[in-house]
Design a protein around this motif. Sequence first.
Motif, mmCIF file in Angstrom:
data_model
loop_
_atom_site.group_PDB
_atom_site.id
_atom_site.type_symbol
_atom_site.label_atom_id
_atom_site.label_comp_id
_atom_site.label_asym_id
_atom_site.label_seq_id
_atom_site.Cartn_x
_atom_site.Cartn_y
_atom_site.Cartn_z
ATOM 1 N N LYS A 81 31.294 -15.885 -43.086
ATOM 2 C CA LYS A 81 31.389 -15.089 -44.310
ATOM 3 C C LYS A 81 31.801 -13.651 -43.995
ATOM 4 O O LYS A 81 32.664 -13.074 -44.661
ATOM 5 C CB LYS A 81 30.051 -15.106 -45.038
ATOM 6 C CG LYS A 81 30.039 -14.319 -46.322
ATOM 7 C CD LYS A 81 28.679 -14.384 -46.984
ATOM 8 C CE LYS A 81 28.643 -13.510 -48.232
ATOM 9 N NZ LYS A 81 27.317 -13.527 -48.859
ATOM 10 N N ALA A 82 31.197 -13.065 -42.959
ATOM 11 C CA ALA A 82 31.527 -11.693 -42.573
ATOM 12 C C ALA A 82 32.988 -11.589 -42.131
ATOM 13 O O ALA A 82 33.673 -10.615 -42.470
ATOM 14 C CB ALA A 82 30.594 -11.227 -41.461
ATOM 15 N N LEU A 83 33.483 -12.578 -41.410
ATOM 16 C CA LEU A 83 34.885 -12.548 -40.967
ATOM 17 C C LEU A 83 35.844 -12.678 -42.147
ATOM 18 O O LEU A 83 36.900 -12.046 -42.163
ATOM 19 C CB LEU A 83 35.140 -13.662 -39.940
ATOM 20 C CG LEU A 83 34.552 -13.398 -38.556
ATOM 21 C CD1 LEU A 83 34.549 -14.667 -37.721
ATOM 22 C CD2 LEU A 83 35.295 -12.281 -37.860
ATOM 23 N N ARG A 84 35.473 -13.468 -43.156
ATOM 24 C CA ARG A 84 36.314 -13.557 -44.356
ATOM 25 C C ARG A 84 36.369 -12.210 -45.072
ATOM 26 O O ARG A 84 37.410 -11.780 -45.550
ATOM 27 C CB ARG A 84 35.778 -14.640 -45.310
ATOM 28 C CG ARG A 84 36.135 -16.046 -44.905
ATOM 29 C CD ARG A 84 35.857 -17.040 -46.000
ATOM 30 N NE ARG A 84 34.470 -17.063 -46.429
ATOM 31 C CZ ARG A 84 33.510 -17.810 -45.905
ATOM 32 N NH1 ARG A 84 33.802 -18.616 -44.874
ATOM 33 N NH2 ARG A 84 32.273 -17.773 -46.375
ATOM 34 N N LYS A 85 35.221 -11.520 -45.139
ATOM 35 C CA LYS A 85 35.190 -10.205 -45.798
ATOM 36 C C LYS A 85 36.033 -9.184 -45.044
ATOM 37 O O LYS A 85 36.759 -8.392 -45.637
ATOM 38 C CB LYS A 85 33.745 -9.691 -45.897
ATOM 39 C CG LYS A 85 32.940 -10.339 -46.971
ATOM 40 C CD LYS A 85 31.542 -9.795 -46.939
ATOM 41 C CE LYS A 85 31.172 -9.247 -48.275
ATOM 42 N NZ LYS A 85 29.777 -8.772 -48.320
ATOM 43 N N VAL A 86 35.958 -9.208 -43.733
ATOM 44 C CA VAL A 86 36.711 -8.258 -42.907
ATOM 45 C C VAL A 86 38.208 -8.531 -42.998
ATOM 46 O O VAL A 86 39.010 -7.602 -42.944
ATOM 47 C CB VAL A 86 36.218 -8.325 -41.442
ATOM 48 C CG1 VAL A 86 37.128 -7.550 -40.517
ATOM 49 C CG2 VAL A 86 34.806 -7.807 -41.331
ATOM 50 N N ALA A 87 38.587 -9.789 -43.158
ATOM 51 C CA ALA A 87 40.001 -10.169 -43.190
ATOM 52 C C ALA A 87 40.692 -9.746 -44.470
ATOM 53 O O ALA A 87 41.915 -9.634 -44.508
ATOM 54 C CB ALA A 87 40.139 -11.672 -43.007
ATOM 55 N N ARG A 88 39.940 -9.482 -45.525
ATOM 56 C CA ARG A 88 40.545 -9.044 -46.788
ATOM 57 C C ARG A 88 41.198 -7.682 -46.616
ATOM 58 O O ARG A 88 40.629 -6.799 -45.991
ATOM 59 C CB ARG A 88 39.493 -8.933 -47.887
ATOM 60 C CG ARG A 88 38.981 -10.239 -48.356
ATOM 61 C CD ARG A 88 38.055 -10.026 -49.533
ATOM 62 N NE ARG A 88 37.093 -11.115 -49.574
ATOM 63 C CZ ARG A 88 35.853 -10.991 -49.983
ATOM 64 N NH1 ARG A 88 35.400 -9.833 -50.370
ATOM 65 N NH2 ARG A 88 35.059 -12.016 -49.993
ATOM 66 N N PRO A 89 42.387 -7.515 -47.224
ATOM 67 C CA PRO A 89 43.067 -6.210 -47.097
ATOM 68 C C PRO A 89 42.408 -5.120 -47.902
ATOM 69 O O PRO A 89 41.642 -5.269 -48.751
ATOM 70 C CB PRO A 89 44.464 -6.471 -47.619
ATOM 71 C CG PRO A 89 44.457 -7.800 -48.257
ATOM 72 C CD PRO A 89 43.188 -8.494 -47.897
#
Length: 89
Positions: A81-89
């Motif tokens: 979940k944290a990696l998905r949040k970080v990947a957002r522009p």
Amino acid sequence: MPGFVLQARDRRDGDDAMRIGITVSKKVGNAVIRNRMKRRFRALARQVLPEHGLAGHDHVLIGRAGGIERPHADLVRELEKALRKVARP
């Protein structure tokens, strides 16, 4: 509250390698607890980063007090979940 904080930084050096850093402060516990948490985080990173990590980034996991008791499956979900949040522009 998750058992860690994730920070990610794009190196912008043209290298797609993903790097991992792990830190756990003395506030979390004694040396045995901190080392156990670091081992768990290394295993977590080996499992999750190849599929969900960000290419060309440095990833840093900062251990928090509740991280040592959390089940591994919960940590996996939280890191994804944290990696998905970080990947957002």
